[in-house]
Write an enzyme that holds these catalytic residues in place. Sequence first.
Site, PDB file in Angstrom:
ATOM      1  N   PRO A  88      -3.581   3.834  22.498  1.00 13.97           N
ATOM      2  CA  PRO A  88      -2.770   2.667  22.504  1.00 13.97           C
ATOM      3  C   PRO A  88      -2.547   2.692  20.845  1.00 13.97           C
ATOM      4  CG  PRO A  88      -4.206   1.392  23.469  1.00 13.97           C
ATOM      5  CD  PRO A  88      -4.338   2.710  23.793  1.00 13.97           C
ATOM      6  N   ASP A 109      -1.287   1.027  -3.536  1.00 10.21           N
ATOM      7  CA  ASP A 109      -2.400   0.869  -3.560  1.00 10.21           C
ATOM      8  C   ASP A 109      -3.636   0.443  -4.400  1.00 10.21           C
ATOM      9  OD1 ASP A 109      -3.345   0.322  -0.929  1.00 10.21           O
ATOM     10  OD2 ASP A 109      -3.483  -2.016  -1.342  1.00 10.21           O
ATOM     11  N   ARG A 131      -0.819   6.906  21.487  1.00  9.54           N
ATOM     12  CA  ARG A 131      -1.371   8.243  20.592  1.00  9.54           C
ATOM     13  C   ARG A 131      -2.468   9.417  21.150  1.00  9.54           C
ATOM     14  NH1 ARG A 131       0.647   7.216  15.397  1.00  9.54           N
ATOM     15  NH2 ARG A 131       0.888   4.893  15.424  1.00  9.54           N
ATOM     16  N   SER A 186       1.209  -1.171   0.220  1.00  5.89           N
ATOM     17  CA  SER A 186       0.107   0.297  -0.080  1.00  5.89           C
ATOM     18  C   SER A 186       0.754   1.289   0.273  1.00  5.89           C
ATOM     19  CB  SER A 186      -1.123  -0.192   1.314  1.00  5.89           C
ATOM     20  OG  SER A 186      -1.919   0.945   1.480  1.00  5.89           O
ATOM     21  N   GLU A 218     -12.241   6.545   6.351  1.00  5.12           N
ATOM     22  CA  GLU A 218     -11.593   6.720   8.126  1.00  5.12           C
ATOM     23  C   GLU A 218     -11.168   8.160   7.394  1.00  5.12           C
ATOM     24  OE1 GLU A 218      -9.196   3.648  10.180  1.00  5.12           O
ATOM     25  OE2 GLU A 218      -8.540   3.675   8.071  1.00  5.12           O
ATOM     26  N   ASP A 231      -3.630   6.154  -2.714  1.00  6.43           N
ATOM     27  CA  ASP A 231      -2.363   5.961  -2.454  1.00  6.43           C
ATOM     28  C   ASP A 231      -1.326   4.361  -3.290  1.00  6.43           C
ATOM     29  OD1 ASP A 231      -4.113   4.187  -2.029  1.00  6.43           O
ATOM     30  OD2 ASP A 231      -3.588   3.379  -0.224  1.00  6.43           O
ATOM     31  N   THR A 248       1.379  -0.940  17.161  1.00  8.19           N
ATOM     32  CA  THR A 248       1.935  -1.432  16.485  1.00  8.19           C
ATOM     33  C   THR A 248       3.232  -1.082  17.432  1.00  8.19           C
ATOM     34  OG1 THR A 248       2.176   0.029  15.595  1.00  8.19           O
ATOM     35  CG2 THR A 248       1.130  -2.145  14.100  1.00  8.19           C
TER      36      THR A 248
END
Length: 545
Positions: A500, A279, A508, A65, A371, A277, A503
């Site tokens: 949280p 992909d 955040r 992506s 999103e 983006d 990854t």
Amino acid sequence: MSEFQEVSKQSGVHPKPAGLVLQYGTAGFRTNAKLLDHIMFRMGLLATLRSKTTKATIGVMVTASHNPEEDNGVKLVDPMGEMVSPTWEVYATQLANAEQEDLLAALKDIIEKEAVNMSQEAKVFVGKDTRGSSARLSQAVLDGVSALGGHSKDYGLVTTPQLHYMVCCQNTQGKYGEATVEGYYKKLCQAFIKLSKNASNCTDDQKHLSVDGANGIGALKVREMESHLKKELHISLFNDGSEGKLNHQCGADFVKVQQKPPTGMEINPGERCCSFDGDADRIVYYYSDSEGKFHLLDGDKVATLISTFLKELLTSAGLDLKIAVVQTAYANGSSTNYLENTMKVIVRCTKTGVKHLHHAAQEFDIGVYFEANGHGTVLFSKAAEEKIQQLAENSSLIDEKKRAALLLQNTINVINQTVGDAISDMLLIEAILAIKGMTIHQWDAIYTDLPNRQLKVKVSDRRVIDTTDAERRAVSPAGLQEAIDTLVKKYRKARSFVRPSGTEDVVRVYAEAETQDSADDLAHEVSLAVYRLAGGVGGEPKPLH
């Protein structure tokens, strides 16, 4: 068992580096392409088993992506074109991380748990993006499929949403469409052209759109599709992959994060521009005004445009269908306010991640989800599609109702309901703007985003943060939510939450308020609270000003 002899033999050609551990997440597997050969082979094996258990065609997409060009990745696609089920995500991780000598045991474990009938036929569709490593890696997937005696169809270079579409077409026996790239262009473009016929006297200027292809697969596919558009849309393509590097200083992610146009694109004031983006499963729009100021229209603005259009059509058609917009906590407060209070549309908030949004959207007759990063689509329930179709075919209808029903029917056909699709979303947005006779500036002015700021705080263990209410409130550590509530009260139109990272060991922080200074100050103060109460590491967060 002879079927496993071939697996043993082939897995020797695609060996796993000892000790390497990777996790199948929302985006599948993603890392440096040099580390992925064994993963691809094993995902070919897994897709074959999944096909046997579902008695359906499964998809495997080789892409990373919006990641840099040197990375690659892989995602599995379930029978209706949706993301693979959570149980099988766990199997993917187990199979990927089994050391070379344990691979057969791991494979047999899945076969046993799922009671796979190994004599069942299996079919797997494989697609890849334009990265240099994709050809070699997609061959490893095909090797995996054939090692377990599965049949495969290699679609070669396709966008991620196109592969999802093919899988859905195949498993609905063509009801969703024809499982070819040509069939995809025909279905979407014919619907777009029918929608465009409802736009009153569009000039060539209004039909013009500048597209940033992120030097990726989306650019190639837009070129292929152009002839099907019959001049209803004039596309100027930038970053088409002929010279630039994939996702480098271009693409939806770059534009969204940097809040500026991509390199290699000339923007004239008031001109509509969009970026895909790598992909082509995300899209953002933007323009520069007469003063040369850059304006971004992200996923929230897209969801608002689409849901407003659909709501108006439902009213005109006299259809009583429940329409909702699904957002995450990151959606700008102004968009939520406009949808709920002005448009009277249901707004549902879910946890971050496409699968949560997609799942929530399925609960309504019509579910619109995007999103903020520009990944999203619209889902119509079977019942909603049938009602719209009956109305469109009803010959005794008065003009306005009939027109609305036909517009809804063509809108359904221009949308790729399997997954967010930049090409499909672009055609839908362009049709809506043309039908409404709206400029990009007018679309942008529907509501004004509240200034916001996102920050990250390094912590020793992100698991100390636990959230509830679709990640909008912190349950632990003790005292953190109370501290956030107190800070938010200091500012006008303010809101803040922490969550949280999925990854890495960071938390955040999101804050919005009436002015940018207030949003920045609030974000900084909340970061300090996180640092002090949730085990921050390194120096204290510094103020932004």
